[in-house]
Design a protein around this motif. Structure first.
Motif, PDB file in Angstrom:
ATOM      1  N   GLU A  37     -46.830  -3.019  28.712  1.00 47.58           N
ATOM      2  CA  GLU A  37     -48.212  -2.880  27.979  1.00 47.58           C
ATOM      3  C   GLU A  37     -47.993  -2.604  26.551  1.00 47.58           C
ATOM      4  O   GLU A  37     -48.856  -1.624  26.032  1.00 47.58           O
ATOM      5  CB  GLU A  37     -48.985  -1.773  28.630  1.00 47.58           C
ATOM      6  CG  GLU A  37     -49.509  -2.186  30.035  1.00 47.58           C
ATOM      7  CD  GLU A  37     -50.610  -1.408  30.485  1.00 47.58           C
ATOM      8  OE1 GLU A  37     -50.852  -0.267  30.253  1.00 47.58           O
ATOM      9  OE2 GLU A  37     -51.557  -2.049  31.100  1.00 47.58           O
ATOM     10  N   VAL A  39     -48.282  -3.878  23.317  1.00 45.08           N
ATOM     11  CA  VAL A  39     -48.570  -4.882  22.811  1.00 45.08           C
ATOM     12  C   VAL A  39     -48.287  -5.123  21.347  1.00 45.08           C
ATOM     13  O   VAL A  39     -48.384  -4.117  20.655  1.00 45.08           O
ATOM     14  CB  VAL A  39     -50.075  -4.985  22.848  1.00 45.08           C
ATOM     15  CG1 VAL A  39     -50.557  -6.322  22.231  1.00 45.08           C
ATOM     16  CG2 VAL A  39     -50.547  -4.790  24.300  1.00 45.08           C
ATOM     17  N   THR A  68     -47.579   9.978  13.990  1.00 46.26           N
ATOM     18  CA  THR A  68     -48.266  10.167  15.020  1.00 46.26           C
ATOM     19  C   THR A  68     -49.217   9.073  15.241  1.00 46.26           C
ATOM     20  O   THR A  68     -49.656   7.896  14.730  1.00 46.26           O
ATOM     21  CB  THR A  68     -49.503  11.295  14.477  1.00 46.26           C
ATOM     22  OG1 THR A  68     -50.089  11.426  16.019  1.00 46.26           O
ATOM     23  CG2 THR A  68     -50.750  10.949  13.685  1.00 46.26           C
ATOM     24  N   GLY A  69     -49.415   8.578  16.577  1.00 42.57           N
ATOM     25  CA  GLY A  69     -50.048   7.528  17.322  1.00 42.57           C
ATOM     26  C   GLY A  69     -49.357   6.039  17.391  1.00 42.57           C
ATOM     27  O   GLY A  69     -50.095   5.221  17.521  1.00 42.57           O
ATOM     28  N   THR A  70     -47.927   6.087  16.940  1.00 41.67           N
ATOM     29  CA  THR A  70     -47.472   4.850  16.849  1.00 41.67           C
ATOM     30  C   THR A  70     -46.623   4.369  18.265  1.00 41.67           C
ATOM     31  O   THR A  70     -46.006   3.338  18.243  1.00 41.67           O
ATOM     32  CB  THR A  70     -46.145   4.886  15.828  1.00 41.67           C
ATOM     33  OG1 THR A  70     -45.278   6.143  15.921  1.00 41.67           O
ATOM     34  CG2 THR A  70     -46.705   4.959  14.583  1.00 41.67           C
ATOM     35  N   GLY A  71     -46.782   5.040  19.333  1.00 46.02           N
ATOM     36  CA  GLY A  71     -46.432   4.600  20.532  1.00 46.02           C
ATOM     37  C   GLY A  71     -45.027   5.178  20.847  1.00 46.02           C
ATOM     38  O   GLY A  71     -44.207   4.661  21.978  1.00 46.02           O
ATOM     39  N   LYS A  72     -44.778   6.339  20.384  1.00 44.63           N
ATOM     40  CA  LYS A  72     -43.276   7.155  20.851  1.00 44.63           C
ATOM     41  C   LYS A  72     -43.402   7.353  22.429  1.00 44.63           C
ATOM     42  O   LYS A  72     -42.526   7.204  23.033  1.00 44.63           O
ATOM     43  CB  LYS A  72     -43.246   8.370  19.964  1.00 44.63           C
ATOM     44  CG  LYS A  72     -42.987   8.183  18.304  1.00 44.63           C
ATOM     45  CD  LYS A  72     -42.674   9.151  17.653  1.00 44.63           C
ATOM     46  CE  LYS A  72     -43.614  10.314  17.628  1.00 44.63           C
ATOM     47  NZ  LYS A  72     -45.071   9.981  17.205  1.00 44.63           N
ATOM     48  N   GLU A  73     -44.654   8.131  22.850  1.00 47.77           N
ATOM     49  CA  GLU A  73     -44.519   8.321  24.205  1.00 47.77           C
ATOM     50  C   GLU A  73     -44.411   7.169  25.048  1.00 47.77           C
ATOM     51  O   GLU A  73     -43.809   6.922  26.187  1.00 47.77           O
ATOM     52  CB  GLU A  73     -45.870   9.196  24.601  1.00 47.77           C
ATOM     53  CG  GLU A  73     -45.678   9.438  26.031  1.00 47.77           C
ATOM     54  CD  GLU A  73     -46.791  10.708  26.534  1.00 47.77           C
ATOM     55  OE1 GLU A  73     -47.299  11.421  25.547  1.00 47.77           O
ATOM     56  OE2 GLU A  73     -46.856  10.613  27.714  1.00 47.77           O
ATOM     57  N   LEU A  74     -45.100   6.018  24.604  1.00 50.20           N
ATOM     58  CA  LEU A  74     -45.240   4.646  25.518  1.00 50.20           C
ATOM     59  C   LEU A  74     -43.704   4.132  25.628  1.00 50.20           C
ATOM     60  O   LEU A  74     -43.189   3.805  26.634  1.00 50.20           O
ATOM     61  CB  LEU A  74     -45.957   3.716  24.671  1.00 50.20           C
ATOM     62  CG  LEU A  74     -47.029   2.872  25.409  1.00 50.20           C
ATOM     63  CD1 LEU A  74     -47.775   3.318  26.471  1.00 50.20           C
ATOM     64  CD2 LEU A  74     -47.690   1.630  24.449  1.00 50.20           C
ATOM     65  N   ILE A 255     -52.014   3.609  16.182  1.00 51.37           N
ATOM     66  CA  ILE A 255     -52.660   2.633  17.299  1.00 51.37           C
ATOM     67  C   ILE A 255     -53.589   3.633  18.039  1.00 51.37           C
ATOM     68  O   ILE A 255     -54.852   3.035  18.822  1.00 51.37           O
ATOM     69  CB  ILE A 255     -51.558   2.095  18.141  1.00 51.37           C
ATOM     70  CG1 ILE A 255     -50.665   1.203  17.153  1.00 51.37           C
ATOM     71  CG2 ILE A 255     -51.943   1.473  19.251  1.00 51.37           C
ATOM     72  CD1 ILE A 255     -49.298   1.114  17.636  1.00 51.37           C
ATOM     73  N   ARG A 256     -53.383   4.957  18.112  1.00 47.19           N
ATOM     74  CA  ARG A 256     -54.333   5.884  18.762  1.00 47.19           C
ATOM     75  C   ARG A 256     -55.784   5.855  18.174  1.00 47.19           C
ATOM     76  O   ARG A 256     -56.772   5.602  18.901  1.00 47.19           O
ATOM     77  CB  ARG A 256     -53.738   7.279  18.806  1.00 47.19           C
ATOM     78  CG  ARG A 256     -54.792   8.283  19.700  1.00 47.19           C
ATOM     79  CD  ARG A 256     -54.349   9.472  19.553  1.00 47.19           C
ATOM     80  NE  ARG A 256     -53.245   9.794  20.203  1.00 47.19           N
ATOM     81  CZ  ARG A 256     -52.052  10.105  20.023  1.00 47.19           C
ATOM     82  NH1 ARG A 256     -51.967  10.458  18.665  1.00 47.19           N
ATOM     83  NH2 ARG A 256     -50.832  10.161  20.716  1.00 47.19           N
ATOM     84  N   GLN A 259     -57.463   2.468  18.859  1.00 42.86           N
ATOM     85  CA  GLN A 259     -57.814   2.262  20.213  1.00 42.86           C
ATOM     86  C   GLN A 259     -59.419   2.980  20.179  1.00 42.86           C
ATOM     87  O   GLN A 259     -60.156   2.714  20.792  1.00 42.86           O
ATOM     88  CB  GLN A 259     -56.739   3.126  20.984  1.00 42.86           C
ATOM     89  CG  GLN A 259     -56.994   3.258  22.732  1.00 42.86           C
ATOM     90  CD  GLN A 259     -56.083   3.908  23.242  1.00 42.86           C
ATOM     91  OE1 GLN A 259     -54.767   4.013  22.792  1.00 42.86           O
ATOM     92  NE2 GLN A 259     -56.144   4.193  24.522  1.00 42.86           N
TER      93      GLN A 259
HETATM   94  N1  ATP Z   1     -48.084  -0.992  20.992  1.00 43.05           N
HETATM   95  C1  ATP Z   1     -49.058  -0.728  21.692  1.00 43.05           C
HETATM   96  N2  ATP Z   1     -49.726  -1.396  22.561  1.00 43.05           N
HETATM   97  C2  ATP Z   1     -50.627  -0.812  23.160  1.00 43.05           C
HETATM   98  N3  ATP Z   1     -51.077   0.444  23.328  1.00 43.05           N
HETATM   99  C3  ATP Z   1     -50.357   1.332  22.406  1.00 43.05           C
HETATM  100  C4  ATP Z   1     -49.129   0.942  21.613  1.00 43.05           C
HETATM  101  N4  ATP Z   1     -48.921   1.743  20.876  1.00 43.05           N
HETATM  102  C5  ATP Z   1     -49.489   2.808  21.287  1.00 43.05           C
HETATM  103  N5  ATP Z   1     -50.410   2.401  22.303  1.00 43.05           N
HETATM  104  C6  ATP Z   1     -51.413   3.427  22.388  1.00 43.05           C
HETATM  105  O1  ATP Z   1     -51.806   4.305  21.580  1.00 43.05           O
HETATM  106  C7  ATP Z   1     -51.826   5.716  21.982  1.00 43.05           C
HETATM  107  C8  ATP Z   1     -50.956   6.496  21.351  1.00 43.05           C
HETATM  108  O2  ATP Z   1     -49.462   6.270  21.658  1.00 43.05           O
HETATM  109  P1  ATP Z   1     -48.542   7.486  21.927  1.00 43.05           P
HETATM  110  O3  ATP Z   1     -49.015   8.692  22.740  1.00 43.05           O
HETATM  111  O4  ATP Z   1     -47.425   6.946  22.554  1.00 43.05           O
HETATM  112  O5  ATP Z   1     -48.174   7.697  20.390  1.00 43.05           O
HETATM  113  P2  ATP Z   1     -47.220   9.105  19.965  1.00 43.05           P
HETATM  114  O6  ATP Z   1     -46.240   8.335  18.640  1.00 43.05           O
HETATM  115  O7  ATP Z   1     -46.597   9.704  20.984  1.00 43.05           O
HETATM  116  O8  ATP Z   1     -48.171  10.048  19.111  1.00 43.05           O
HETATM  117  P3  ATP Z   1     -48.022  11.557  18.848  1.00 43.05           P
HETATM  118  O9  ATP Z   1     -47.119  11.680  17.641  1.00 43.05           O
HETATM  119  O10 ATP Z   1     -49.564  11.946  18.237  1.00 43.05           O
HETATM  120  O11 ATP Z   1     -47.736  12.158  20.183  1.00 43.05           O
HETATM  121  C9  ATP Z   1     -51.567   5.683  23.487  1.00 43.05           C
HETATM  122  O12 ATP Z   1     -52.834   5.486  24.087  1.00 43.05           O
HETATM  123  C10 ATP Z   1     -50.916   4.284  23.753  1.00 43.05           C
HETATM  124  O13 ATP Z   1     -51.048   3.846  24.764  1.00 43.05           O
END
Ligand code: ATP
Ligand code: MG
Length: 282
Positions: A37, A39, A68-74, A255-256, A259
């Motif tokens: 997931e 994308v 922040t919000g770039t998908g690190k946790e994903l 991305i957050r 979304q």
């Molecule tokens: N490439 C992607 N495709 C689909 N959904 C994504 C993608 N990247 C991020 N998301 C979605 O965007 C949201 C933020 O992602 P995530 O929590 O992984 O970011 P983060 O880098 O950990 O942010 P933070 O630093 O604020 O904790 C989540 O809901 C995640 O599912």
């Protein structure tokens, strides 16, 4: 979302026509660009995903950086899912969310009576993650004394519970993330450089969304589909003007933020064509 017509690239197109024209979005699912997931088909994202595939099956410590919000946790979850530890626990700790005087007990557990309020022995997150992966989010926020204990875990695979005297052996893979500049924290004396090098065995940098604009149509399609399904709506297209707006906005929340804007727009949407209120792009 089905395509509802192609775009005419004629620059003289009237505003009015643009407003109503529907644009065919590339299908996130058809393009083979989904990795757990995640994308996107941009070079910048694919480069990060290649690193994920390489490192996932190993036991190497990974440090994920990015805004922040770039998908690190994903990405951290994807690493765990594609590792031989996937049937064991994935334990998340947000180091910024735990009060500083409780973080050591949160990570390593404590013995009964080790501090006021420690009424019984409690297992820490490392013990809960045994055999699996621990995700240390916002690792830059760890207090210095806890950094020392984490260094010991990474070097010697052992720790002590708070108030304990016995060393506990651990088999946990560490994936850490930060949106802070750890080099600056090292210079300021708030982050240990030896811990930084131990964490930074395999760095993965998540690119900000503004540097991968070509992912926006795919992400928009993916989020509209998901949100429309949740909202029980049938959205068949997006007008060109809205897509242009989404592609030209710099997305400081990455991305957050995208979304959230899409979820809000889908909730507000009263037709089968997605449109955007530009005042929502702050
Ligand atoms: N490439 C992607 N495709 C689909 N959904 C994504 C993608 N990247 C991020 N998301 C979605 O965007 C949201 C933020 O992602 P995530 O929590 O992984 O970011 P983060 O880098 O950990 O942010 P933070 O630093 O604020 O904790 C989540 O809901 C995640 O599912
Ligand atoms: Mg996060």
């Amino acid at each position: 979302m089905a395509s509802a017509g192609m775009v005419n690239a004629d620059p003289k197109q009237s505003e009015e026509r643009l407003k109503h024209e529907s644009v065919a979005l590339p299908k996130a699912l058809d393009k083979g660009s989904m990795c757990d997931e995640i994308v996107g088909s941009s070079g910048a994202l694919q480069k990060a995903l290649r690193l994920v595939s390489k490192v996932a099956p190993t036991d190497a410590t990974v440090l994920i950086t990015g805004e922040t919000g770039t998908g690190k946790e994903l990405v951290a979850r994807a690493i765990h899912r594609r590792s031989h530890r996937s049937s064991r626990a994935f334990v998340c700790v947000n180091c910024a969310a735990v009060p500083r005087d409780l973080i050591a007990s949160e990570l390593f557990g404590h013995e009964k009576g080790s501090f006021t309020g420690a009424l019984q022995r409690r297992l820490g997150r490392f013990e809960l993650a045994e055999g699996g992966t621990i995700f240390l989010d916002e690792v830059g926020e760890l207090p210095l004394e806890t950094q020392m204990a984490l260094l010991r875990v990474l070097q010697e695979h052992e720790f002590e519970r708070v108030g304990g005297t016995r060393s506990i052996q651990t088999n946990v893979r560490v994936v850490a993330a930060t949106n802070r500049n750890l080099q600056a924290a090292i210079a300021a004396g708030t982050f240990r450089s030896d811990l930084f090098y131990r964490l930074n065995v395999f760095p993965i940098e998540m690119p900000p969304l503004r540097e991968r604009q070509e992912d926006i149509p795919l992400l928009v399609d993916y989020f509209i589909d998901r949100c429309a399904r949740d909202a029980g709506k049938n959205i068949r297209g997006i007008n060109k003007k809205s897509l242009d707006l989404l592609q030209s906005y710099p997305w400081p929340g990455n991305i957050r933020e995208l979304q959230n804007v899409i979820e809000r727009s889908v909730i507000m949407c009263e037709t089968d064509s997605f449109s955007l209120d530009k005042t929502w792009l702050a």
